[in-house]
Design an enzyme around this catalytic site. Sequence first.
Site, PDB file in Angstrom:
ATOM      1  N   LEU A  83       0.951  -1.290   0.102  1.00  0.00           N
ATOM      2  CA  LEU A  83      -0.171   0.108   0.103  1.00  0.00           C
ATOM      3  C   LEU A  83       1.023   1.076   0.140  1.00  0.00           C
ATOM      4  O   LEU A  83       1.721   1.332   0.905  1.00  0.00           O
ATOM      5  CB  LEU A  83      -0.927   0.027   1.368  1.00  0.00           C
ATOM      6  N   SER A  84       0.584   2.185  -0.782  1.00  0.00           N
ATOM      7  CA  SER A  84       1.336   3.393  -0.980  1.00  0.00           C
ATOM      8  C   SER A  84       0.893   4.521  -0.150  1.00  0.00           C
ATOM      9  O   SER A  84      -0.485   4.762  -0.376  1.00  0.00           O
ATOM     10  CB  SER A  84       1.584   3.859  -2.453  1.00  0.00           C
ATOM     11  N   LYS A  85       1.565   5.187   0.614  1.00  0.00           N
ATOM     12  CA  LYS A  85       1.090   6.295   1.554  1.00  0.00           C
ATOM     13  C   LYS A  85       2.176   7.182   1.923  1.00  0.00           C
ATOM     14  O   LYS A  85       3.348   6.799   1.787  1.00  0.00           O
ATOM     15  CB  LYS A  85       0.033   5.903   2.630  1.00  0.00           C
ATOM     16  N   TYR A 139       4.888   2.096   0.703  1.00  0.00           N
ATOM     17  CA  TYR A 139       5.830   2.323  -0.056  1.00  0.00           C
ATOM     18  C   TYR A 139       5.207   2.549  -1.637  1.00  0.00           C
ATOM     19  O   TYR A 139       4.231   1.778  -1.922  1.00  0.00           O
ATOM     20  CB  TYR A 139       6.861   1.095  -0.208  1.00  0.00           C
TER      21      TYR A 139
END
Length: 703
Positions: free
Chosen positions: A19-21, A59
Site C-alpha cells: 500500500l502506498s501512502k 511504499y
Amino acid sequence: MTGIRTENKVYEVGMYCRLSKDDGTDNESASIAIQKSILTDYVKKQGWHLAKTYVDDGYSGTNFQRPSFQNMIKDIENGLINCVITKDLSRLGRNYLDCGLYLEVFFPEHNVRYIAVNDGVDTLNKSAMDITPFRNILNEMYSADVSVKIKSAYRARFQQGKFMGTTAPYGYVKDPADHNHLLVDDKVAHVVREIFDLALAGNGISKIRKHINKQHVLRPAAYAVEQGATGYERHFEGNEENRYIWSENSVRGILRSPIYAGNLAGYKRIAANMKSKKRPSKLPEEWEVIPDTHEGIVTQEEFDTVQQLITSRRLPENKGGFENIFAGVIKCADCGYAMRAMSANRRKRPDIIDCVQYSCNNYGRYGNIMCTAHSIEARDLFNAVLADINRFADMAVNDEKAVRAIEKRLTETDQSRAKALEKEQRKLNKRLAELDRLFSSLYEDKVMERITERNFEMMSGKYQKEQLEIEARLKEVTETLNDSYEKSQGVRDFLSLIRNYQGIKELDATIINALIDKILVSEREKLADGTVRQEIKIYYKFIGFVGELHITPTKRWTALKPKNCTVCGVEYVPRSGISKYCPACAKKIQREKSNESKRRSRERNRQACIELSAKNDRLTWSNAVVELSVRATQIQRFSFPLLSFQRPFLTIRQNSLYVTVCIIARPSYRGYFIHSLSTLHYCNAPSLATRLTGDYRDRTYTG
C-alpha cells in the site's frame, strides 16, 4: 482462475501485499488486512501451501527497492517459494518497464508462477498475458497522474509562502500556531548574524568557519538533534567532538540561503521525472524564491552584498600581509577583468600599502596581447576613494542644495524619459482595449455571417499580430519605468546611507562593500604638457556612476625621504631603500667598476697565454694523421688540416685511457676554444695550462 489449475502440484506460495501512502506506520492499514484476507482465501481454495507473507506498507509502486519485496526476491532465488500472488497487478508495481522485466524474464527463469487475483493475470495463461503490458502502462499512468497532482498541490502551497520542510532551518523554529510559518530562534540567531557580519567584513568562508569553531558552538546538525530531530546522529558516531566542528558547506549554506533574508526558497533540486531518483542541484540564481514570507535575520541589502562578495573570487590578504579591501570590487575599465594586488618586494617602505600596486589580471596572465597593465598604486586608490566618500558624506549632511543638484542631475534625464514612457504606456493600453473590442465585433460579424470566413481569418490575423507587438512593447515600457522609479528611490537611499560615514579617516572592506558596487580603473595617459593622468570611475550602491575621478599617479620612489649622496654629499630622492649615490655619481661609479672588471679579465687571459707558451712547444704540420691506441682492441684514426697543435694530454676515466690532441684555435675573451678529437669544448686558460703537462711527443702518434 478457470482453466489454469494444474493437477497434482502444490505450490509454495508467497503472498505479497503493498500500500502506498505518505507515512508508513507500525500498525498495518485496513487495506493491507483486506489484501491478506483475499489472498489467504484464494490460497486455501487452491489447496496450496502458504510459505510466507510479504508486506510493504507505505511504499510507492514506482520504486522496487522495497524491503519486503527484496526479501521475496531473495527467497525466490533460494528456492523457498515458486508462486507469487497479489491482489491485483498494481500491487506488484506501477513501473511498466520493471513489471515487465519480472513477469517476462525473472519469474520464468526461476520457474515461478505469478497470479494477480482480481485482474485475472496468470503467467501460465498465455492469452491473458497478452494484455498484461497494457495493464502495466495504465497502472504507471495512474502513478504519473497522482504525481502531477501532488506536485501541483505542493507548488500551490509554496507559491503561498508556506514552509513545507520537515525541520526548520538553522536559526529558525516552526510557529506552534502554524507549522508552515517560520519564527526566529533567539537561541542561535546571533550565530547566523555573526556569520553574515564576518562575511560583510570581507572574510572568506574558511576564515569564518575557523572563527565559529573557536567559539565551540554546536553545528547545525547537532543543534537539530538537540531540538528533537532524527536522522543526524550518523554525523557524530564515535566522536562527540564532531558536534562542535563546523564544515565549510554549513557556513556556505547559511550565506547562500535566502531564508535568512526573510524569503522562502525552493525547487533547488528537481528530479527529471517520477521514475528518476537523481536530483541534480541547481545554481542559486535558478532557485525559485518567494519574498517576505517571514522575519529575516539579516536585511535584503546585506544578503545581496554577501552574494556579490561570494561570487567575486576574493583574496582578501596576500602573502605579504597586505589587506586587500578592494578585492572583488576593483576592475579593469577596458577588459572588465579583476585587478590583482601585486607586492613589489624591492621597495623598502614603512607602510605595507606603499609596497603594493594593482594591475590588470588579464594583462598579468597573457601580456599586452590581451590588455595593458592599468597599474595604479594602492595608496593612490585608497586616498581617492576615501576623499570621494567623505565628499559625498559631507554633502549629504551639510549641503542640501548640492544634494538636490546631484539628485536632479541623476534623475532629470530619467524623469523626462519617464513622462514620455508613461504617455506611451497609456496609448498602448488604450489601443489594446480597442483591439479587444474589434475582436468581439469581428467575431460577432462572423457568427452573423456578415463577413466571409476568409475575411475573418485575414482581419483576425492582422489584429492578433498587432496585439502581440503591443503587449511586447508594453512589457518593455513597464520594466523601463520601474527601473526609473527605483533609481529615484535609490538616490535617496544612497544619501541616507552615506551620511553614516561622514569624517571617516580609514577605509576597510565593510565600508567598501556597503557603499560601492565596483571601481573601474583606466590606463594612464600622458597629456600635452607632459603630465600623467589616470581616470577612476566609482559605481556606488543605489545610484551607480556619478562622475569620474582624475588622479596624478604617484611615482614609486616619491614615498622615500631625501638623503645625501655618500660621494658628493648632494641631497637627492632615492629610488630604493638601499641607494647610496645620487644619479650622477651612481652612473660614474658604475662605469669605473665596469672598466676595472674588463681590465682584470684581460690581464688574467694574458697571463694564461704566457704560461701556455712557456710550457708547450708549438708543432706545425702540413697534414697530420694521428693514430692513438686507447686499448689493445680499439684504434681511433683522426686527420686534421693545417692547424696549430698543442701537445696531447692523457686522462683516465672509468679505467680507460683517453688521449686528446688540443688545437689552439684563437684566444677569446675568457679563454681558449679547444677542439678535442671528438667535440668542441670551452675551457678557461689557467685550468687548461695545468692539464697540459708531460711530454707525449714520442708516444702513439705519427705524422
